[in-house]
Design a protein around this motif. Sequence first.
Motif, PDB file in Angstrom:
ATOM      1  N   ARG A  13       0.828  -1.214   0.000  1.00 27.34           N
ATOM      2  CA  ARG A  13       0.000   0.000   0.000  1.00 27.34           C
ATOM      3  C   ARG A  13       0.859   1.260   0.000  1.00 27.34           C
ATOM      4  O   ARG A  13       0.517   2.259  -0.653  1.00 27.34           O
ATOM      5  CB  ARG A  13      -0.924  -0.011   1.224  1.00 27.34           C
ATOM      6  CG  ARG A  13      -2.087  -1.008   1.118  1.00 27.34           C
ATOM      7  CD  ARG A  13      -3.077  -0.792   2.253  1.00 27.34           C
ATOM      8  NE  ARG A  13      -4.235  -1.667   2.184  1.00 27.34           N
ATOM      9  CZ  ARG A  13      -5.308  -1.439   1.431  1.00 27.34           C
ATOM     10  NH1 ARG A  13      -5.359  -0.352   0.668  1.00 27.34           N
ATOM     11  NH2 ARG A  13      -6.325  -2.278   1.439  1.00 27.34           N
ATOM     12  N   ALA A  14       1.956   1.240   0.728  1.00 29.57           N
ATOM     13  CA  ALA A  14       2.833   2.414   0.770  1.00 29.57           C
ATOM     14  C   ALA A  14       3.404   2.725  -0.601  1.00 29.57           C
ATOM     15  O   ALA A  14       3.487   3.892  -1.007  1.00 29.57           O
ATOM     16  CB  ALA A  14       3.965   2.175   1.778  1.00 29.57           C
ATOM     17  N   ALA A  15       3.809   1.680  -1.343  1.00 24.31           N
ATOM     18  CA  ALA A  15       4.347   1.903  -2.685  1.00 24.31           C
ATOM     19  C   ALA A  15       3.279   2.429  -3.629  1.00 24.31           C
ATOM     20  O   ALA A  15       3.534   3.343  -4.433  1.00 24.31           O
ATOM     21  CB  ALA A  15       4.940   0.601  -3.228  1.00 24.31           C
ATOM     22  N   MET A  16       2.077   1.881  -3.532  1.00 28.56           N
ATOM     23  CA  MET A  16       0.979   2.337  -4.386  1.00 28.56           C
ATOM     24  C   MET A  16       0.616   3.789  -4.065  1.00 28.56           C
ATOM     25  O   MET A  16       0.401   4.614  -4.964  1.00 28.56           O
ATOM     26  CB  MET A  16      -0.231   1.428  -4.209  1.00 28.56           C
ATOM     27  CG  MET A  16      -0.012  -0.016  -4.641  1.00 28.56           C
ATOM     28  SD  MET A  16       0.123  -0.234  -6.431  1.00 28.56           S
ATOM     29  CE  MET A  16      -1.618  -0.275  -6.888  1.00 28.56           C
ATOM     30  N   GLU A  17       0.553   4.118  -2.790  1.00 31.06           N
ATOM     31  CA  GLU A  17       0.205   5.488  -2.399  1.00 31.06           C
ATOM     32  C   GLU A  17       1.283   6.475  -2.842  1.00 31.06           C
ATOM     33  O   GLU A  17       0.974   7.570  -3.317  1.00 31.06           O
ATOM     34  CB  GLU A  17       0.021   5.563  -0.884  1.00 31.06           C
ATOM     35  CG  GLU A  17      -0.408   6.929  -0.385  1.00 31.06           C
ATOM     36  CD  GLU A  17      -0.654   6.958   1.107  1.00 31.06           C
ATOM     37  OE1 GLU A  17      -0.740   8.073   1.660  1.00 31.06           O
ATOM     38  OE2 GLU A  17      -0.757   5.880   1.729  1.00 31.06           O
ATOM     39  N   ALA A  18       2.551   6.086  -2.675  1.00 28.85           N
ATOM     40  CA  ALA A  18       3.641   6.972  -3.085  1.00 28.85           C
ATOM     41  C   ALA A  18       3.604   7.245  -4.582  1.00 28.85           C
ATOM     42  O   ALA A  18       3.994   8.328  -5.042  1.00 28.85           O
ATOM     43  CB  ALA A  18       4.980   6.363  -2.692  1.00 28.85           C
ATOM     44  N   ALA A  19       3.117   6.272  -5.367  1.00 26.12           N
ATOM     45  CA  ALA A  19       3.026   6.438  -6.820  1.00 26.12           C
ATOM     46  C   ALA A  19       1.724   7.114  -7.230  1.00 26.12           C
ATOM     47  O   ALA A  19       1.511   7.368  -8.426  1.00 26.12           O
ATOM     48  CB  ALA A  19       3.156   5.077  -7.505  1.00 26.12           C
ATOM     49  N   GLY A  20       0.853   7.393  -6.261  1.00 26.43           N
ATOM     50  CA  GLY A  20      -0.430   8.029  -6.576  1.00 26.43           C
ATOM     51  C   GLY A  20      -1.406   7.113  -7.275  1.00 26.43           C
ATOM     52  O   GLY A  20      -2.283   7.577  -8.010  1.00 26.43           O
ATOM     53  N   VAL A  21      -1.276   5.806  -7.037  1.00 28.85           N
ATOM     54  CA  VAL A  21      -2.138   4.828  -7.693  1.00 28.85           C
ATOM     55  C   VAL A  21      -3.165   4.329  -6.677  1.00 28.85           C
ATOM     56  O   VAL A  21      -2.786   3.764  -5.639  1.00 28.85           O
ATOM     57  CB  VAL A  21      -1.322   3.645  -8.244  1.00 28.85           C
ATOM     58  CG1 VAL A  21      -2.243   2.622  -8.910  1.00 28.85           C
ATOM     59  CG2 VAL A  21      -0.278   4.124  -9.231  1.00 28.85           C
ATOM     60  N   PRO A  22      -4.458   4.506  -6.929  1.00 28.95           N
ATOM     61  CA  PRO A  22      -5.477   4.030  -5.988  1.00 28.95           C
ATOM     62  C   PRO A  22      -5.547   2.503  -5.969  1.00 28.95           C
ATOM     63  O   PRO A  22      -5.246   1.835  -6.963  1.00 28.95           O
ATOM     64  CB  PRO A  22      -6.774   4.646  -6.519  1.00 28.95           C
ATOM     65  CG  PRO A  22      -6.515   4.868  -7.974  1.00 28.95           C
ATOM     66  CD  PRO A  22      -5.048   5.191  -8.103  1.00 28.95           C
ATOM     67  N   VAL A  23      -5.958   1.958  -4.821  1.00 23.72           N
ATOM     68  CA  VAL A  23      -6.090   0.512  -4.656  1.00 23.72           C
ATOM     69  C   VAL A  23      -7.563   0.188  -4.463  1.00 23.72           C
ATOM     70  O   VAL A  23      -8.142   0.488  -3.414  1.00 23.72           O
ATOM     71  CB  VAL A  23      -5.283   0.015  -3.443  1.00 23.72           C
ATOM     72  CG1 VAL A  23      -5.487  -1.494  -3.263  1.00 23.72           C
ATOM     73  CG2 VAL A  23      -3.806   0.334  -3.603  1.00 23.72           C
ATOM     74  N   PRO A  24      -8.226  -0.424  -5.452  1.00 26.85           N
ATOM     75  CA  PRO A  24      -9.624  -0.836  -5.272  1.00 26.85           C
ATOM     76  C   PRO A  24      -9.720  -1.853  -4.132  1.00 26.85           C
ATOM     77  O   PRO A  24      -8.822  -2.697  -3.969  1.00 26.85           O
ATOM     78  CB  PRO A  24      -9.986  -1.480  -6.617  1.00 26.85           C
ATOM     79  CG  PRO A  24      -8.980  -0.944  -7.586  1.00 26.85           C
ATOM     80  CD  PRO A  24      -7.725  -0.734  -6.804  1.00 26.85           C
ATOM     81  N   PRO A  25     -10.772  -1.809  -3.330  1.00 24.13           N
ATOM     82  CA  PRO A  25     -10.903  -2.738  -2.197  1.00 24.13           C
ATOM     83  C   PRO A  25     -10.783  -4.202  -2.601  1.00 24.13           C
ATOM     84  O   PRO A  25     -10.188  -5.011  -1.871  1.00 24.13           O
ATOM     85  CB  PRO A  25     -12.298  -2.421  -1.639  1.00 24.13           C
ATOM     86  CG  PRO A  25     -12.557  -1.008  -2.060  1.00 24.13           C
ATOM     87  CD  PRO A  25     -11.896  -0.846  -3.390  1.00 24.13           C
ATOM     88  N   ASP A  26     -11.322  -4.556  -3.766  1.00 24.23           N
ATOM     89  CA  ASP A  26     -11.294  -5.955  -4.201  1.00 24.23           C
ATOM     90  C   ASP A  26      -9.914  -6.413  -4.633  1.00 24.23           C
ATOM     91  O   ASP A  26      -9.710  -7.608  -4.891  1.00 24.23           O
ATOM     92  CB  ASP A  26     -12.281  -6.168  -5.352  1.00 24.23           C
ATOM     93  CG  ASP A  26     -13.727  -6.079  -4.897  1.00 24.23           C
ATOM     94  OD1 ASP A  26     -13.968  -6.239  -3.682  1.00 24.23           O
ATOM     95  OD2 ASP A  26     -14.609  -5.841  -5.744  1.00 24.23           O
ATOM     96  N   TYR A  27      -8.957  -5.496  -4.729  1.00 28.11           N
ATOM     97  CA  TYR A  27      -7.607  -5.860  -5.148  1.00 28.11           C
ATOM     98  C   TYR A  27      -6.751  -6.377  -3.996  1.00 28.11           C
ATOM     99  O   TYR A  27      -5.619  -6.818  -4.227  1.00 28.11           O
ATOM    100  CB  TYR A  27      -6.916  -4.656  -5.797  1.00 28.11           C
ATOM    101  CG  TYR A  27      -7.140  -4.530  -7.280  1.00 28.11           C
ATOM    102  CD1 TYR A  27      -8.308  -5.002  -7.870  1.00 28.11           C
ATOM    103  CD2 TYR A  27      -6.183  -3.940  -8.102  1.00 28.11           C
ATOM    104  CE1 TYR A  27      -8.513  -4.880  -9.228  1.00 28.11           C
ATOM    105  CE2 TYR A  27      -6.384  -3.814  -9.463  1.00 28.11           C
ATOM    106  CZ  TYR A  27      -7.551  -4.289 -10.022  1.00 28.11           C
ATOM    107  OH  TYR A  27      -7.756  -4.169 -11.377  1.00 28.11           O
TER     108      TYR A  27
END
Length: 334
Positions: free
Chosen positions: A201-215
Motif C-alpha cells: 500500500r505504501a508503494a501504491m500510495e507513493a506512486a499516486g495509484v489508488p487501490v480498489p478494495p477488491d484488489y
Amino acid sequence: MTSTTRPATLATVAAAAGVSVATVSKVLNDRGDVAPATRAMVRRLLAEHGYVPRQARARRGATVELQLEGALCAYSAEIVMGAMQEAAASGAALVVTSTDHMADGLSWARGLVDAGRHAVITLVAEPSPAQLDVLLRAGLPVIVIDPMNVPASPVTSVGPTNFAGGMSATQHLLSLGHRRIAYLGGPAGAASNQARMHGYRAAMEAAGVPVPPDYVRTAGFCYADGLREGAALLDLPEPPTAVFAASDESALGAIQVARGRGLRIPEDLSVVGFDDTQIAAMHAPALTTVRQPLREMGAVALRTALRLAAGERIDSRHLELATELIVRDSSRAA
C-alpha cells in the motif's frame, strides 16, 4: 596445539607466558595497556594451548531443539538447513522434532531439560502463550522464527524485513508500468502479512495509484490459496494486470489459475512472489520474487539460542534480516 586432558584456562596460559592472569584477560579483551611484545606472546600461547572462552565452551557443548510445525516443505527445509550448518560449525547439536510432541504442561518442558536441551527454536506460525511460558519457566531460552505475531518479551524472534520486501515487489511492478496491481495475501491477522500488505500500500500510495478494495485479498500462504484467490481476482470486472503474492506457493497458484483461463505469464499477467524457495527458480517461467534469507534466519536463530543458553546478553529481542528482490521471468512491462 598443546595436548591437555582439560580445556586450557587463563591460568594455564598465564603460567606459560610468565605473566599474570589479569594480563592475559586484558589481551583477550583488547585492552591497550599491554606491551606489544607481551601481547603477541600471549596471543601465540592462547592459540597454541587452544584456549576457548568459557561462554564459547558452553555454546560448543549445547543441544538445541528445533520444533517444526507440519510437514517439511521448501520454506522450512531452507531454515532447518541453515540451523544445521550453524550447529555443525559451532560444535553444537541440533534435534529436530515435530510439534505433535508439544504440550502446555511444565512437566513437558522439564522433560526437555532432562533430555539435555539447552534452548528451543520453534518454527511454528503461532506458538501458544502457554507453551512459551512453560519453556521459559523451565529455564529454556526460546527463539521463534518468523511468527505470525511477534511474541512478548523475553521470547526472542527472528524474521525478514517484510514491509521493505512488500514495498520493493510493488515498486518493481510499478516501474514496469503496471497500475492495476493486486495483493494476494496471507492470513489477515498475521503480522508478516500485515507488514507485506502495508509495504504494498505504501508503494501504491507513493506512486499516486489508488487501490480498489477488491484488489487486496487475504487467505493463506499455500498453493490452494493462490488458486482460490487468484480466481477471485481474475473474476473482477476489471482484473489486475499484475499480482504481488505474499508467498511463492500462492504466486504459483495464481499463475496456474491464470493459465487455465488462457492467460500468458508474463505477457498477460505479471506475478511476483515472496520467499525465493527452490520452486521459484525451478518453475517455468522462473518466478520473480522477494528473497527471504531463509538459511541465514535459521543460522541466526541457532547462534542466538546458543548465546542465550550460555548466559550471554543480546542486543535485541526481535531480529530482522534484509530481503532482496530477485527479478526473473514472471514479470514484464505492462
